[in-house]
Design an enzyme around this catalytic site. Structure first.
Site, mmCIF file in Angstrom:
data_model
loop_
_atom_site.group_PDB
_atom_site.id
_atom_site.type_symbol
_atom_site.label_atom_id
_atom_site.label_comp_id
_atom_site.label_asym_id
_atom_site.label_seq_id
_atom_site.Cartn_x
_atom_site.Cartn_y
_atom_site.Cartn_z
ATOM 1 N N ALA A 267 30.364 29.058 43.343
ATOM 2 C CA ALA A 267 29.980 30.450 43.136
ATOM 3 C C ALA A 267 30.499 30.962 41.799
ATOM 4 O O ALA A 267 31.647 30.713 41.424
ATOM 5 C CB ALA A 267 30.524 31.316 44.271
ATOM 6 N N TYR A 331 34.116 35.274 30.944
ATOM 7 C CA TYR A 331 33.656 34.029 31.558
ATOM 8 C C TYR A 331 34.493 32.841 31.075
ATOM 9 O O TYR A 331 34.919 31.998 31.875
ATOM 10 C CB TYR A 331 32.183 33.819 31.206
#
Length: 426
Positions: A267, A331
Site C-alpha cells: 500500500a 515520498y
C-alpha cells in the site's frame, strides 16, 4: 498505456530509423509464461580465480547460452580481476537475447584490503556490463559463501522471471531449511498483500496465488469491490480497512487467527509537490501510509506471533527513496524509511522470530498512475535505464515472489531494485 516507441523499434523501418539516428533500440523482454517457463539453452559456467565453492556442473550451454554463471568468489587481487575479463570477454557477445549473466562474489574480507578491493571491483564491473550488454540481457552480482543457500536466488536470476532486474548486488547468507513443493512453493501458506486490489498489488496477489498461496487482499473500503472480485478469482479472501488506523495491525491479526506466512507491504500513495509548496497534510498523509503504517502493523504482527516462523516480510520501497526525486520529498523520505526499516529489522526478526525482511524498490513501472504522467516525463522515465523501457507490474510481482519463496531464507535485509537498472542512483 502501450509503449508505442518500443513497438515501433521492433519493426524493420523502426530499426532502420533508430539506428540511423542513434536512438535507443530496446529489446522486447522475455518474461515467464506457463507455456515457456524457462529459457531454451543451457547455462555456461566459468571460473575466475580459485573457486571457494563446491558445486555440481550446470547444464551444458549451447553456442548461444541462455545464461552465464561466473564464479569469481576466489578473486582476491587485481591479478584475479584479469581472469574476470579473460573469462567473459570471449563469450559476452554470444549470450542469447534476453539472456542472463550472473557473477558470484565473496563477502568483503575486513582483514584483507586487497581481497576487499578486488571483490568491491566486481560491483563496478557488474553494473557497467549491465549498462552496455544490450539486447534485453541482464547482469547481476550475488555475494555468498555457500552455493546451496543461493538456489532460489540463482533460479530467479537465471530465469525469465527476473526480466527487469539488472545491475543488482544481492547478498546471500547461510542456508535455511525449508520444505516446499517445487511446482507450488507457497502451497499451504497464507499471504497478505496490502494495497492489493489494483496495480502492482494485484499483480503480486496473482503471482503469489499462482505459486500456491492462499492470498488475503487488503485494501481501503473504497476499493472493496475490486478487492473482493480479485480475491474471489484467486480463491482467497478480501479484507477492507484503513491501514493507517491505530488498530489496523490488531484487526489484521484478529482476521487471521490461524496465522500468516507472507506479509507484503504494498500500500502506498503519492502527494507530489515541491517542498516550498507542500502543506503539512500532504507531507503527513504520505508518511503515514507509506511508512508509519508499515512500522505499526509489522510490530503488531511480529509481537502477536501472527507472522509464523519461516515467514517472509517484503516491503515496497522505491528508487525515489534511494536516488531522490524532485517534487517527492515526502515520498522519497517515506521510501527511504522503508529501506531503514529493512536493514535494521532484518537480522533481529530472523534471530527472534525466524522471519526474513526484504524490500523491492520499483523504478518506472507501467501502471495507471504512470500513464497519467506528462508525455515527455513519461518517455524519459521509460528510456533512462539499461533496458530502455518501463517495467510491468508482474516484474515487481516476480521479484516479490522470489523473496517470499520458502527457499529464500538466506536472503535477508536486501533491497532489490526492479528498475531495469535505472541510470539514476546507479
Amino acid at each position: 498505456m502501450a509503449d508505442r516507441y518500443l513497438s515501433f523499434t521492433g519493426t524493420a523501418p523502426g530499426r532502420f530509423l533508430t539506428r540511423r539516428l542513434g536512438l535507443p533500440q530496446p529489446a522486447v523482454l522475455r518474461r515467464w509464461s506457463r507455456e515457456t517457463p524457462e529459457f531454451e539453452g543451457g547455462v555456461l559456467r566459468l571460473t575466475a580465480g580459485k573457486s571457494q565453492l563446491t558445486a555440481p556442473d550446470l547444464d551444458p550451454a549451447a553456442d548461444s547460452p541462455a545464461g552465464v554463471l561466473l564464479d569469481a568468489t576466489g578473486v582476491r587481487d587485481v591479478e584475479g580481476l584479469a581472469e574476470v575479463h579473460a573469462a567473459l570477454h570471449p563469450v559476452v557477445r554470444s549470450v542469447a537475447a534476453s539472456g542472463r549473466v550472473v557473477v558470484l562474489g565473496a563477502p568483503l574480507d575486513p582483514a584483507d584490503h586487497h581481497q576487499a578491493a578486488a571483490q568491491q571491483a566486481l560491483e563496478g564491473f557488474t553494473r557497467s556490463l549491465g549498462k552496455e550488454i544490450g539486447r534485453g540481457r541482464t547482469v547481476n552480482l550475488v555475494r555468498l559463501t555457500d552455493l546451496s543457500a543461493a538456489e532460489s536466488t540463482l533460479r530467479f536470476l537465471l530465469s525469465p522471471r527476473s526480466a527487469y532486474v539488472s545491475g543488482q548486488v544481492i547478498e546471500v547468507g547461510q542456508p535455511q531449511e525449508a520444505d516446499f513443493d517445487r511446482d507450488l512453493p507457497l502451497a499451504g501458506r497464507t499471504a497478505l498483500v496490502t494495497g492489493g486490489a489494483r496495480g502492482i498489488g494485484a499483480a503480486v496477489a496473482e503471482t503469489l496465488a499462482r505459486d500456491g498461496a492462499r492470498v488475503v487482499v487488503l485494501d481501503v473500503p473504497g476499493a472493496s469491490a475490486d478487492a473482493e472480485r480479485l480475491a474471489g478469482r484467486l480463491g482467497g479472501s478480501a479484507l477492507t480497512l484503513d491501514i493507517t488506523a491505530p488498530d489496523a495491525g490488531t484487526r489484521i491479526a484478529e482476521a487471521l487467527p490461524d496465522g500468516l506466512d507472507v506479509l507484503i507491504h504494498n500500500a502506498g500513495v503519492t502527494r507530489d509537490r515541491r517542498l516550498v509548496n507542500m502543506p503539512a497534510e500532504r507531507w503527513s498523509s504520505v508518511l503515514d501510509v507509506n511508512l508509519a503504517s508499515v512500522l505499526r502493523t509489522t510490530d503488531v504482527l511480529l509481537d502477536t506471533g501472527t507472522l509464523r516462523r519461516g515467514g517472509r516480510i517484503v516491503a515496497t520501497a522505491s528508487i525515489a527513496g534511494l536516488a531522490g526525486n524532485a517534487g517527492q520529498t515526502n515520498y522519497g523520505a517515506s521510501k527511504a524509511g522503508v529501506v531503514g526499516l529493512v536493514r535494521s529489522l532484518a537480522p533481529r526478526a530472523l534471530a527472534e522470530h525466524g522471519v526474513t525482511v526484504n524490500a523491492v524498490a520499483p523504478g518506472f513501472i507501467e501502471t495507471r498512475m504512470t500513464a497519467a504522467v506528462p508525455l515527455f516525463i513519461r518517455e524519459a522515465g521509460r528510456r533512462m535505464n539499461s533496458l530502455g523501457q518501463g517495467g510491468l507490474p508482474v516484474d515487481v510481482a516476480e521479484t516479490t515472489a522470489w523473496l517470499a519463496h520458502p527457499a529464500s531464507g538466506a536472503v535477508n535485509g536486501q533491497v532489490v531494485r526492479v528498475c531495469g537498472q535505472s541510470l539514476l542512483g546507479a
